[in-house]
Design a protein around this motif. Structure first.
Motif, PDB file in Angstrom:
ATOM      1  N   TYR A   1     -14.599  25.446  -1.027  1.00  0.00           N
ATOM      2  CA  TYR A   1     -15.550  24.449  -1.524  1.00  0.00           C
ATOM      3  C   TYR A   1     -14.723  23.309  -2.097  1.00  0.00           C
ATOM      4  CZ  TYR A   1     -19.731  22.684  -4.044  1.00  0.00           C
ATOM      5  OH  TYR A   1     -20.781  21.934  -4.518  1.00  0.00           O
ATOM      6  N   GLU A   2     -14.660  22.198  -1.374  1.00  0.00           N
ATOM      7  CA  GLU A   2     -13.853  21.063  -1.813  1.00  0.00           C
ATOM      8  C   GLU A   2     -14.639  20.240  -2.823  1.00  0.00           C
ATOM      9  OE1 GLU A   2     -11.084  17.511   0.043  1.00  0.00           O
ATOM     10  OE2 GLU A   2     -13.025  17.939   0.974  1.00  0.00           O
ATOM     11  N   LEU A   3     -13.980  19.865  -3.908  1.00  0.00           N
ATOM     12  CA  LEU A   3     -14.665  19.094  -4.941  1.00  0.00           C
ATOM     13  C   LEU A   3     -13.729  18.070  -5.576  1.00  0.00           C
ATOM     14  CD1 LEU A   3     -13.660  20.304  -7.948  1.00  0.00           C
ATOM     15  CD2 LEU A   3     -15.085  22.210  -7.211  1.00  0.00           C
ATOM     16  N   HIS A   4     -14.352  17.053  -6.139  1.00  0.00           N
ATOM     17  CA  HIS A   4     -13.627  16.001  -6.841  1.00  0.00           C
ATOM     18  C   HIS A   4     -13.855  16.178  -8.332  1.00  0.00           C
ATOM     19  CE1 HIS A   4     -12.813  12.010  -8.542  1.00  0.00           C
ATOM     20  NE2 HIS A   4     -11.964  11.873  -7.535  1.00  0.00           N
ATOM     21  N   ILE A   5     -12.797  16.401  -9.069  1.00  0.00           N
ATOM     22  CA  ILE A   5     -12.916  16.760 -10.480  1.00  0.00           C
ATOM     23  C   ILE A   5     -13.533  15.633 -11.303  1.00  0.00           C
ATOM     24  CG2 ILE A   5     -11.594  17.408 -12.536  1.00  0.00           C
ATOM     25  CD1 ILE A   5      -9.563  18.641 -10.535  1.00  0.00           C
ATOM     26  N   GLY A   6     -13.146  14.399 -11.027  1.00  0.00           N
ATOM     27  CA  GLY A   6     -13.650  13.282 -11.823  1.00  0.00           C
ATOM     28  C   GLY A   6     -15.149  13.102 -11.710  1.00  0.00           C
TER      29      GLY A   6
END
Length: 603
Positions: A125-130
């Motif tokens: 599950y790819e995610l962008h932390i910001g």
């Protein structure tokens, strides 16, 4: 006290290295400098001792949390230039602020017995932390993701970049955790809690280039780059040098050892000129990481070098081929890199499902030979996806497939994504069919901000939808706050119609994968695939226990005659009556179904 803290398992060659609570050793490679000082706040500037091959060292009476800079002096430079540590573990403020001494033993791990999970169990599950509110914001999503059926979160890059928001690929300090996301301890707390939920944590690392602002390496290490080879991001990093190789290999080991990550995804390694560096790096990692741990190393590589995925090398590669041909079949788009997948798209999907790579030595639209034979590789060597940060964020308007494709066809594509023996990746929000865009966003300053905005718009000048200034002006300004805010996933909608039905389908597909595919995955081999008509394919695999998996998919708008599709058990049908239609010799339009002949399994 020091003896109450866990022991560090790895010390990088460069940077600030705490010796004990009150002493820190500093090491910088600065072959272009005449002299170097280390300046710790509250202490006198201290000259560093020149050792060998351009290295400078100093030991200073300071510990965890101390703020420091290097001052490098050129040949005729009397005042020197203050620079951050290129191996800084954290910055106070932004890229131009002081670096921080970080003791890797400062964080107290709670789940010391975690050894990871086998690769076959991985659902990424790819995610962008910001966009999720920093490390603490991601922690709030862990229970939800584990319940969904995800087994690994993949963090887009966390390395320090200019400003407080960036899609992640403009980092300039690869060792430093982006301050706007949280501290190194905050990142470790996220990883620690993910492990408590049974979730692996992967990190996307960028070793092929630095961002355009805040990289001072050329000031004191001009041989870090080569002037005879350019990349899309500027001069190529010179991986012929042993110090350059050490800098990046140590970085990979730091993430895996100190942060206890379960895997790394290496961004765009085709832009790394020295192929043998990739071989050296994977061998070093494998030799230093405890073999009892499950550690997975994944490439992004347009070169399709199957030899890098052989035994004892990298675990898998992102399958851009799979994504690109599926995108063409779902949307009909033909521009940019999709141009290589338009001709005979159905046949290309057949090859991808049968053999892994589509390009295995053929020439691309630019005339370049691309790829190596891949049919011998296991199906688990390919990470497949319908969406990710690149093919969404690199679009001018950041659209997701949920607004580009027929919803029934997209549901069918998800059956192939999540039930095939290749390794699935979801992009945040995809699981409930989010329609919110994911845009390219930055927070550059002054002239660079203007250049990035205009460069972004001129990048799409050759696309039919952006042929004039008026249409290009619709492309969002990467530096505008609203561009970032528009990219924040709308998790609050995931349990409201129609997203709740989409979410439940994702949960069901992943449950079926874990129950029926994952236990049988080792030893799986392709039994081939065939075209059933335009945009329609059936693929079969012999799973590791001898059972046979069949998936038929029809992304076209018409039902097709098709025989011998079914099996002993229909695992899933994306549309009602898919199974009964198959028994009648018909493959329904915009649909997919999967069957498992488990009775063929050997005892």
């Amino acid at each position: 006290m020091r003896d109450e803290l866990p022991q560090a398992t790895f010390t990088p060659t460069y940077g600030a290295q705490p010796i004990d609570d009150e002493r820190t050793r500093f090491v910088l490679w600065a072959p272009s400098a005449r002299a170097v000082n280390v300046e710790v706040e509250g202490l006198p500037s201290q000259a560093m001792r020149a050792t060998t091959d351009g290295h400078y060292e100093a030991e200073v009476a300071c510990g965890h949390g101390a703020r420091y800079r290097y001052r490098v002096f050129g040949a005729a430079d009397e005042e020197g230039t203050p620079v951050p540590d290129p191996a800084s573990r954290a910055q106070h403020g932004d890229i131009d602020g002081p670096s921080l001494v970080v003791d890797p033993r400062h964080y107290r791990w709670r789940h010391n017995d975690w050894q990871g999970r086998p690769w076959q169990e991985t659902v990424l599950y790819e995610l962008h932390i910001g966009t999720l509110g920093g490390f603490d914001g991601v922690r709030e999503k862990l229970a939800y993701l584990a319940d969904l059926g995800v087994t690994a979160i993949e963090l887009m890059p966390v390395s320090e970049f200019p400003g407080g928001r960036n899609w992640g690929y403009d980092g300039v300090l690869p060792y430093a955790v982006e301050a706007s996301y949280g501290s190194p301890d905050d990142m470790k707390a996220l990883i620690d809690e993910a492990h408590a939920h049974g979730l692996q944590v992967f990190l996307d690392v960028v070793y092929n280039h630095f961002g355009p602002d805040g990289n001072y390496l050329a000031t004191y290490a001009d041989t870090f780059f080569r002037d005879d080879l350019q990349t899309p991001w500027g001069p190529s990093i010179d991986f012929r040098g042993p110090q350059v190789r050490r800098y990046f290999i140590d970085n990979a080991l730091m993430w895996l050892q100190e942060y206890r990550l379960d895997g790394l995804r290496f961004d765009a390694v085709h832009a790394i000129s020295e192929r043998d560096f990739l071989v050296e790096m994977v061998r070093e990692i494998r030799s230093h990481v405890d073999p009892q741990r499950h550690v997975h190393l994944v490439l992004e590589n347009e070169g399709n070098n199957a030899s890098l995925l052989d035994a004892d090398h990298y675990t898998a590669q992102w399958s851009d081929d799979w994504h690109n041909v599926m995108h063409v079949l779902l949307t009909g788009e033909y521009e940019g890199y999709y141009a290589d997948f338009v001709e005979d798209a159905t046949a290309k999907l057949v090859r991808c499902l049968s053999e892994g790579f589509i390009y295995q030595g053929e020439r691309s639209r630019h005339g370049h030979v691309r790829g190596e034979p891949s049919a011998h590789l296991p199906t688990s060597a390919f990470v497949i996806f319908l969406q990710n940060h690149d093919q969404t964020g690199n679009r001018a308007l950041g659209e997701r497939l949920s607004v580009l494709a027929d919803p029934d066809a997209l549901a069918a594509a998800n059956v192939l994504l999540m039930l095939s023996p290749m390794m699935p990746l979801l992009f945040m929000g995809e699981e409930w069919g989010s329609t919110r865009p994911f845009l390219f966003f930055t927070e550059h300053r002054d002239a660079l901000a203007d250049a990035v905005r205009e460069g972004r718009r001129s990048e799409f000048a050759d696309f039919s939808a952006f042929q004039d200034e008026a249409t290009r002006s619709r492309i969002p300004d990467p530096n505008a706050l609203e561009t970032f805010e528009a990219s924040i996933p709308d998790y609050e909608l995931r349990e409201t119609p129609p997203h709740d039905a989409w979410l439940e389908r994702t949960r069901t597909l992943l449950s079926l994968r874990h129950q029926h595919i994952v236990p049988r995955l080792p030893g799986t081999r392709s039994l081939g695939a065939e075209a059933l008509g335009d945009k329609a394919v059936v693929a079969r695999w012999r799973l590791g226990d001898g059972s046979r998996l069949t998936i038929a998919i029809n992304l076209g708008g018409n039902d097709l005659a098709a025989q011998d599709l079914g099996g002993a058990r229909c695992l899933f049908e994306s549309r009602p009556d898919m199974e009964s239609a198959a028994k009648e010799g018909r493959l329904m339009h915009h649909g997919a179904a999967a069957w498992l002949d488990a009775e063929e399994a050997t005892p």
